[in-house]
Design an enzyme around this catalytic site. Structure first.
Site, PDB file in Angstrom:
ATOM      1  N   GLU A   1      64.007 148.384  -0.861  1.00  0.00           N
ATOM      2  CA  GLU A   1      63.432 149.637  -0.368  1.00  0.00           C
ATOM      3  C   GLU A   1      64.393 150.727  -0.627  1.00  0.00           C
ATOM      4  O   GLU A   1      65.659 150.394  -0.179  1.00  0.00           O
ATOM      5  CB  GLU A   1      63.074 149.377   1.000  1.00  0.00           C
ATOM      6  CG  GLU A   1      62.502 150.489   1.634  1.00  0.00           C
ATOM      7  CD  GLU A   1      61.539 150.361   2.677  1.00  0.00           C
ATOM      8  OE1 GLU A   1      61.802 149.273   3.529  1.00  0.00           O
ATOM      9  OE2 GLU A   1      61.190 151.392   3.492  1.00  0.00           O
TER      10      GLU A   1
ATOM     11  N   LYS B   1      71.675 147.682   7.310  1.00  0.00           N
ATOM     12  CA  LYS B   1      71.618 148.957   6.876  1.00  0.00           C
ATOM     13  C   LYS B   1      71.783 149.832   7.802  1.00  0.00           C
ATOM     14  O   LYS B   1      72.475 150.967   7.863  1.00  0.00           O
ATOM     15  CB  LYS B   1      70.294 149.160   5.987  1.00  0.00           C
ATOM     16  CG  LYS B   1      70.083 148.846   4.672  1.00  0.00           C
ATOM     17  CD  LYS B   1      69.030 149.345   3.913  1.00  0.00           C
ATOM     18  CE  LYS B   1      68.401 148.447   3.059  1.00  0.00           C
ATOM     19  NZ  LYS B   1      67.080 148.604   2.735  1.00  0.00           N
TER      20      LYS B   1
ATOM     21  N   ARG C   1      69.989 134.293   4.410  1.00  0.00           N
ATOM     22  CA  ARG C   1      70.771 135.363   3.936  1.00  0.00           C
ATOM     23  C   ARG C   1      72.215 135.342   3.878  1.00  0.00           C
ATOM     24  O   ARG C   1      72.654 134.257   4.622  1.00  0.00           O
ATOM     25  CB  ARG C   1      70.440 136.509   5.353  1.00  0.00           C
ATOM     26  CG  ARG C   1      69.213 137.048   5.302  1.00  0.00           C
ATOM     27  CD  ARG C   1      69.042 137.970   6.557  1.00  0.00           C
ATOM     28  NE  ARG C   1      69.534 139.410   6.242  1.00  0.00           N
ATOM     29  CZ  ARG C   1      68.823 140.261   5.676  1.00  0.00           C
ATOM     30  NH1 ARG C   1      67.491 139.825   5.571  1.00  0.00           N
ATOM     31  NH2 ARG C   1      68.986 141.460   5.635  1.00  0.00           N
TER      32      ARG C   1
HETATM   33  P1  ATP Z   1      66.104 146.465   6.084  1.00  0.00           P
HETATM   34  O1  ATP Z   1      64.863 145.147   6.172  1.00  0.00           O
HETATM   35  O2  ATP Z   1      66.972 146.264   7.218  1.00  0.00           O
HETATM   36  O3  ATP Z   1      65.289 147.369   5.446  1.00  0.00           O
HETATM   37  P2  ATP Z   1      67.017 144.783   3.856  1.00  0.00           P
HETATM   38  O4  ATP Z   1      68.645 144.523   3.595  1.00  0.00           O
HETATM   39  O5  ATP Z   1      65.978 143.504   3.763  1.00  0.00           O
HETATM   40  O6  ATP Z   1      67.037 145.772   4.699  1.00  0.00           O
HETATM   41  P3  ATP Z   1      65.719 145.465   1.091  1.00  0.00           P
HETATM   42  O7  ATP Z   1      65.992 146.698   0.435  1.00  0.00           O
HETATM   43  O8  ATP Z   1      64.230 145.274   1.748  1.00  0.00           O
HETATM   44  O9  ATP Z   1      66.632 145.679   2.479  1.00  0.00           O
HETATM   45  O10 ATP Z   1      66.078 144.211   0.735  1.00  0.00           O
HETATM   46  C1  ATP Z   1      65.912 143.832  -0.888  1.00  0.00           C
HETATM   47  C2  ATP Z   1      65.978 142.563  -0.893  1.00  0.00           C
HETATM   48  O11 ATP Z   1      67.485 142.180  -0.551  1.00  0.00           O
HETATM   49  C3  ATP Z   1      65.269 141.914  -0.019  1.00  0.00           C
HETATM   50  O12 ATP Z   1      64.432 140.461  -0.872  1.00  0.00           O
HETATM   51  C4  ATP Z   1      65.856 141.110   0.835  1.00  0.00           C
HETATM   52  O13 ATP Z   1      65.661 139.876   1.361  1.00  0.00           O
HETATM   53  C5  ATP Z   1      67.248 140.806   0.197  1.00  0.00           C
HETATM   54  N1  ATP Z   1      68.473 140.983   1.089  1.00  0.00           N
HETATM   55  C6  ATP Z   1      69.089 142.036   1.895  1.00  0.00           C
HETATM   56  N2  ATP Z   1      69.890 141.748   2.517  1.00  0.00           N
HETATM   57  C7  ATP Z   1      70.343 140.163   2.392  1.00  0.00           C
HETATM   58  C8  ATP Z   1      71.469 139.424   2.684  1.00  0.00           C
HETATM   59  N3  ATP Z   1      72.365 139.921   3.748  1.00  0.00           N
HETATM   60  N4  ATP Z   1      71.208 138.288   1.939  1.00  0.00           N
HETATM   61  C9  ATP Z   1      70.544 138.032   0.893  1.00  0.00           C
HETATM   62  N5  ATP Z   1      69.616 138.788   0.633  1.00  0.00           N
HETATM   63  C10 ATP Z   1      69.455 140.124   1.235  1.00  0.00           C
END
Ligand code: ATP
Ligand code: MG
Length: 553
Positions: A33, A269, A259
């Site tokens: 996102e 974030k 994760r």
């Molecule tokens: P938020 O949900 O707080 O907006 P997010 O870290 O999930 O943040 P996205 O931009 O939705 O942000 O993430 C893009 C992709 O990265 C998603 O598929 C998410 O699952 C993956 N991702 C985010 N953080 C991690 C992590 N710590 N480990 C592995 N994958 C991650």
């Protein structure tokens, strides 16, 4: 790319899908996102998605999941693209946007309404929460659940036309208010949001939810394996429900993995933003940040980050990964690839009384002990040199293998010297050491057989240059800074940055290009700062020490 093909449970699933013929070409996607900068957790997701596509001769899309216009900006989009490229991955075709599918998603919402599978609900948020029930109590049907198809179509059309206020109505799927899975209790598909969108401008005043958008976007793009993190496991039945109820062109499947949570690190974030907003760090790309841009500025390499992501594996558990593994990966890369140089962080002047005052002897030293391809560097030697103040003592026991009054030490890549006398200021502080060289000791042991015990680094006073050196440590002094009740702001390491304003560097280092990496001998790995370094005003950042001092000490 140097990675071995992914070998994990996802690869097993993909191999079975290919063997059974369910899938011919593997298609994955990385769906950020655009509401923040990418961090080490995203790097893991990128490495998993691009890595699996690569290992199986498939494709990986970069798709911006831009369904929440309020928090998204074109600047984030640009930064994310740059970070993915820097990591060494190339997405298939053009960048994609969820927003390019808004019309199709809306048409499918209409389709659900026509099938009697979705309805417009007028409950306000408080009422909706109450109707939803809890984990232990079933929900209740909304009083608007049995609206006719005609009425729903009319209301949905008017929601889209902007006739209603934000929050007045939503579109919901008609699934099961008593489902033990809360996600299946008539989830929201569309909300009214009267905000402009960075891609679609003012075309829309209703926006789809993540749940309604994601699987259908995957289907539009022909994604075969939609890989996400474990918190979406409970959303999978909903993901499948939409695909089962809509005339989608393909049938993607969702798989979840744990994760990445490195120790001593936060990856939320929202919390990273707080560090920036409260000026705990100097910005999103501060070298202490676990963002890709921060790590880049710290001196991490794409290869080391990819290697770390491989090393830790991909599993279905959400455990904490020791950040020392990340540090190991960068040390290993830099040990192999970074040129060597000498930098004195805390200069103490040595005057070699036997050496002519105006003589400059150009010695030569390998840039790397076992990488001949990196060549040699010129190393000027003069009567006045700096060594590190920690490398001299007036008296010391045998364990101290550096320069001691009346004793010898080898200057790295140069002569053996012997200390004769100290010069002190009024306060008794040593300001200079007078010493002499032992002749014939360039690459040779002293002829008199009195060998020095140690080797220290040094830099010529007149030929070297001043530099600013930023010494970074871990940002947090707690292993799990934001776990449970921990307030991560209370666990900031007060010593995460100390700046040496006047270190002394050998001339070859002053010629560094921004982002060029070095091992400063006996000190650690350093990088010329991407933005602040210039040959006139050198600035280096410490990437990591030579050894894992957190284990050693
Ligand atoms: P938020 O949900 O707080 O907006 P997010 O870290 O999930 O943040 P996205 O931009 O939705 O942000 O993430 C893009 C992709 O990265 C998603 O598929 C998410 O699952 C993956 N991702 C985010 N953080 C991690 C992590 N710590 N480990 C592995 N994958 C991650
Ligand atoms: Mg997310």
């Amino acid at each position: 790319m140097d990675e071995t093909p992914a070998n994990n449970f996802l690869q097993t699933i993909i191999a079975e899908d290919i063997a059974s013929g369910r899938v011919t070409t593997v298609v994955t996607r990385f769906p950020p996102e655009p509401n923040g900068y990418l961090h080490i957790g995203h790097a893991k997701s990128i490495s998993v998605n691009f890595g699996l596509a690569q290992a199986n001769g498939g494709r990986c899309n970069l798709r911006f999941d831009d369904t929440n216009p309020e928090k998204e900006t074109p600047a984030f989009i640009e930064a994310i693209e740059a970070d993915v490229r820097w990591l060494g991955y190339e997405w298939d075709g053009d960048v994609r946007f969820a927003s390019s599918y808004f019309q199709q998603l809306y048409d499918w919402a209409v389709c659900l309404v026509e099938q009697g599978d979705a309805y417009v609900c007028d409950l306000n948020p408080d009422e909706a929460r109450e109707y939803r029930g809890t984990l232990t109590a079933p929900g209740r049907n909304s009083p608007y659940r049995d609206r006719s198809v005609e009425e729903n179509l009319d209301l949905l059309g008017r929601m889209k036309a902007g006739e209603f206020a934000e929050g007045a109505r939503v579109l919901r799927a008609k699934i099961d208010m008593s489902s033990p899975n809360m996600n299946m209790r008539d989830p929201i598909l569309y909300r009214i949001r009267k905000v402009a969108h960075h891609q679609t401008g003012n075309d829309w005043v209703i926006y789809p939810t993540y749940d309604f958008a994601h699987g259908q976007e995957d289907a539009i793009e022909g994604v075969t394996h939609s890989i996400c993190t474990l918190e979406f496991e409970d959303h999978r039945p909903l993901y499948d429900w939409f695909l089962d109820h809509l005339p989608v062109p393909a049938r993607p499947r969702q798989y979840e993995f744990g994760r990445l949570n490195p120790s001593y690190t936060i990856t939320s974030k929202r919390k990273l933003k707080q560090l920036v907003d409260e000026a705990v760090v100097a910005g999103w790309d501060d070298p202490r940040m676990p963002t890709i841009s921060g790590m880049r500025r710290r001196g991490y390499t794409p290869a080391a980050i990819r290697r770390f992501c491989d090393m830790i594996g991909t599993t279905r558990s959400d455990g904490v990964v020791d950040v020392a593994m990340l540090e190991f990966a960068i040390r290993e890369d830099l040990n192999e690839n970074a040129g060597r140089g000498m930098c004195v962080l805390n200069p103490l002047k040595i005057v070699l009384t036997d050496y002519p005052a105006d003589k400059v002897e150009i010695l030569s030293a390998a840039r790397h002990p076992n990488r001949e391809d990196l060549g040699e560097r010129a190393l000027p030697f003069t009567r006045e040199i700096y060594i590190d103040a920690d490398d001299f003592r007036e008296e010391a026991n045998k364990k101290y293998k550096r320069l001691v009054l009346g004793k010898r030490v080898r200057l790295r890549n140069a002569y053996v010297i012997e200390a004769d006398e100290v010069v002190k200021d009024d306060k008794g502080e040593i300001i200079e050491v007078r010493a002499h060289t032992i002749p014939g000791t360039l690459g040779e042991n002293p002829a008199d057989g009195i060998k020095p015990k140690g080797v220290i680094h040094w830099v010529s006073v007149p030929e070297g240059k001043p530099a600013e050196v930023r010494l970074y440590e871990r940002l947090f002094n707690h292993e799990a800074p934001d776990k449970g009740d921990n307030d991560f702001m209370a666990h900031i390491n007060p010593d995460s940055l100390s700046v040496v304003t006047r270190a002394w560097i050998e001339p070859a280092l002053a010629n560094a290009e921004p982002e060029q990496k070095f091992q400063f001998e006996r000190e650690g790995y350093f990088v010329a700062d991407r933005f602040d370094h210039s040959q006139d005003k050198p600035v280096f950042n410490r990437t990591i020490g030579l050894r894992d001092s957190w284990i050693d000490s």
